[in-house]
Design an enzyme around this catalytic site. Structure first.
Site, PDB file in Angstrom:
ATOM      1  N   ARG A  76      -8.541  54.920  -9.135  1.00  9.41           N
ATOM      2  CA  ARG A  76      -9.218  56.154  -8.707  1.00  9.41           C
ATOM      3  C   ARG A  76      -9.519  55.985  -7.229  1.00  9.41           C
ATOM      4  NH1 ARG A  76     -14.075  59.550 -11.401  1.00  9.41           N
ATOM      5  NH2 ARG A  76     -12.253  60.161 -12.608  1.00  9.41           N
ATOM      6  N   HIS A 106      -5.217  64.706 -10.840  1.00  8.67           N
ATOM      7  CA  HIS A 106      -5.958  64.073 -11.944  1.00  8.67           C
ATOM      8  C   HIS A 106      -5.136  64.246 -13.224  1.00  8.67           C
ATOM      9  CE1 HIS A 106      -9.164  62.236 -13.972  1.00  8.67           C
ATOM     10  NE2 HIS A 106     -10.105  63.146 -13.900  1.00  8.67           N
ATOM     11  N   GLN A 153      -6.570  63.756 -16.895  1.00  8.98           N
ATOM     12  CA  GLN A 153      -7.441  64.861 -17.299  1.00  8.98           C
ATOM     13  C   GLN A 153      -6.612  66.020 -17.863  1.00  8.98           C
ATOM     14  OE1 GLN A 153     -11.009  65.124 -16.973  1.00  8.98           O
ATOM     15  NE2 GLN A 153     -10.524  66.769 -18.374  1.00  8.98           N
ATOM     16  N   ASP A 210     -14.300  73.832 -12.696  1.00  6.59           N
ATOM     17  CA  ASP A 210     -14.622  72.478 -12.229  1.00  6.59           C
ATOM     18  C   ASP A 210     -15.647  72.639 -11.107  1.00  6.59           C
ATOM     19  OD1 ASP A 210     -14.604  69.760 -11.604  1.00  6.59           O
ATOM     20  OD2 ASP A 210     -12.658  69.811 -10.584  1.00  6.59           O
ATOM     21  N   CYS A 233     -13.739  69.844 -16.867  1.00  6.98           N
ATOM     22  CA  CYS A 233     -13.374  68.422 -16.938  1.00  6.98           C
ATOM     23  C   CYS A 233     -14.586  67.507 -16.956  1.00  6.98           C
ATOM     24  CB  CYS A 233     -12.463  68.065 -15.777  1.00  6.98           C
ATOM     25  SG  CYS A 233     -13.163  68.470 -14.172  1.00  6.98           S
ATOM     26  N   ARG A 250      -9.909  62.371 -23.833  1.00  4.53           N
ATOM     27  CA  ARG A 250      -9.496  61.452 -22.752  1.00  4.53           C
ATOM     28  C   ARG A 250      -9.160  60.095 -23.374  1.00  4.53           C
ATOM     29  NH1 ARG A 250     -11.341  62.305 -17.556  1.00  4.53           N
ATOM     30  NH2 ARG A 250      -9.887  60.636 -17.071  1.00  4.53           N
TER      31      ARG A 250
END
Ligand code: CP
Ligand code: NVA
Length: 309
Positions: free
Chosen positions: A103, A130, A133, A225, A265, A293
């Site tokens: 990340r 991402h 996700q 988001d 998310c 996830r």
């Protein structure tokens, strides 16, 4: 030949469907308490330049459940590119572990890690993408609706990393994806161009508009988001002003299909991009997304680190 997952388009639609079948199988096994130690003895290095709850815990728990082990490397631990070059870091890691999750702020960082490491690199979020996700989101929609092709997803908010990965994911899976963003906050031009080209093959439909109310008619999914992503904190005041009118609230939800799925998310800034009422309401599937996830990333790990897939 090792494979990486840096953005959704690194996998074909057939591979994504394979991930979803395996994720469903692993989810069922975990719920029944059946052993599924497909990565026995394997180790995953997890490099995080930004904070995380979901990505860190799901990859770490996922490796444990698969019989392997994960090592969390916090921002201060290795400082790739400062303490030593990315290349040297990658060339060390590949000697010890079977895979890397990273990340990072700059997307180029995961690209360089993937270039130099002879082991799979999985993007756990960058400023541009991402993918884990979006694969989990697609799997969640598939669980609820039993198909993806032709479904309409309305993304309300910032044309950010999540939106960019959604463009690629929707294009791959032949969906209708509409992003409503304030002017100046449109998605990445490169992700949009790739998605538009791929849409010609898959039958997907992609749009970017400037009014959230233009997205809701017939929408199967309303997605939002945060307005201020990690690393943009100094822009918060300006963003709070620029995103006025882009909140997912009751009046917006009422314009969509009665059985619309509301997705986010997470983490959420309650009262900004979404109201408490909608976030906690009957249409919200945000915690199913978060759960998935775990299952979807386990499938990705088995595919990339498992050796014979
Ligand atoms: N959605 C997501 O990636 O959450 P974290 O930032 O907590 O990992
Ligand atoms: N766009 C958000 C997503 C967090 C999972 C961010 O980058 O902070």
């Amino acid at each position: 030949m090792k494979r990486d997952l840096l953005s959704p388009k690194d996998f074909s639609p057939e591979e994504i469907e394979g991930i979803f079948s395996l994720a469903a199988e692993l989810k069922a096994k975990q719920k029944q308490g059946l052993s599924h130690t497909f990565l026995l003895g394997k180790t995953l290095a997890m490099i995080f330049e930004k904070p995380s709850l979901r990505t860190r815990v799901t990859f770490e728990a996922g490796m444990t459940q698969l019989g392997g082990h994960a090592i969390y490397l916090a921002p201060a631990d290795i400082r790739l590119g400062e303490r030593e070059t990315v290349q040297d870091g990658a060339r060390n890691l590949e000697r010890w572990v079977e895979g890397i999750v990273a990340r990072t702020f700059r997307h180029e960082m995961v690209e360089r890690l993937a270039q130099y490491a002879g082991i799979p690199v999985i993007n756990g979020l960058t400023d541009r993408h991402h993918p884990c996700q979006i694969f989990s989101d697609l799997f969640t929609i598939l669980e609820k609706r039993e198909r993806l092709q032709g479904l309409k997803v309305a993304f309300i908010g910032d044309g950010n990393n999540v939106c960019n990965s959604w463009l690629e994911g929707a294009a791959l899976m032949g969906m209708h994806f509409v992003a409503a963003c304030p002017k100046g906050y449109e998605p990445d031009a490169e992700a949009l161009a790739w998605a538009e080209e791929y849409a010609g093959l898959s039958g997907a439909r992609l749009e970017v508009v400037y009014d959230p109310r233009q997205t809701t008619e017939g929408a199967d999914v309303l997605y939002t988001d945060v307005w201020t992503s990690m690393g943009q904190e100094e822009e918060r005041t300006r963003r709070l002003r620029d995103f006025q009118g882009f909140q997912v609230n009751r009046s917006l939800v009422e314009r969509a299909k009665p059985d619309v799925l509301v997705m986010h998310c997470l983490p959420v800034h309650r009262g900004e991009e979404i109201t408490d009422e909608v976030m906690d309401g009957s249409r919200s599937v945000v915690f199913d997304q978060a759960e998935n996830r775990l299952h979807v990333q386990k499938a990705i790990l088995v595919k990339l680190l498992g050796g014979n897939t």
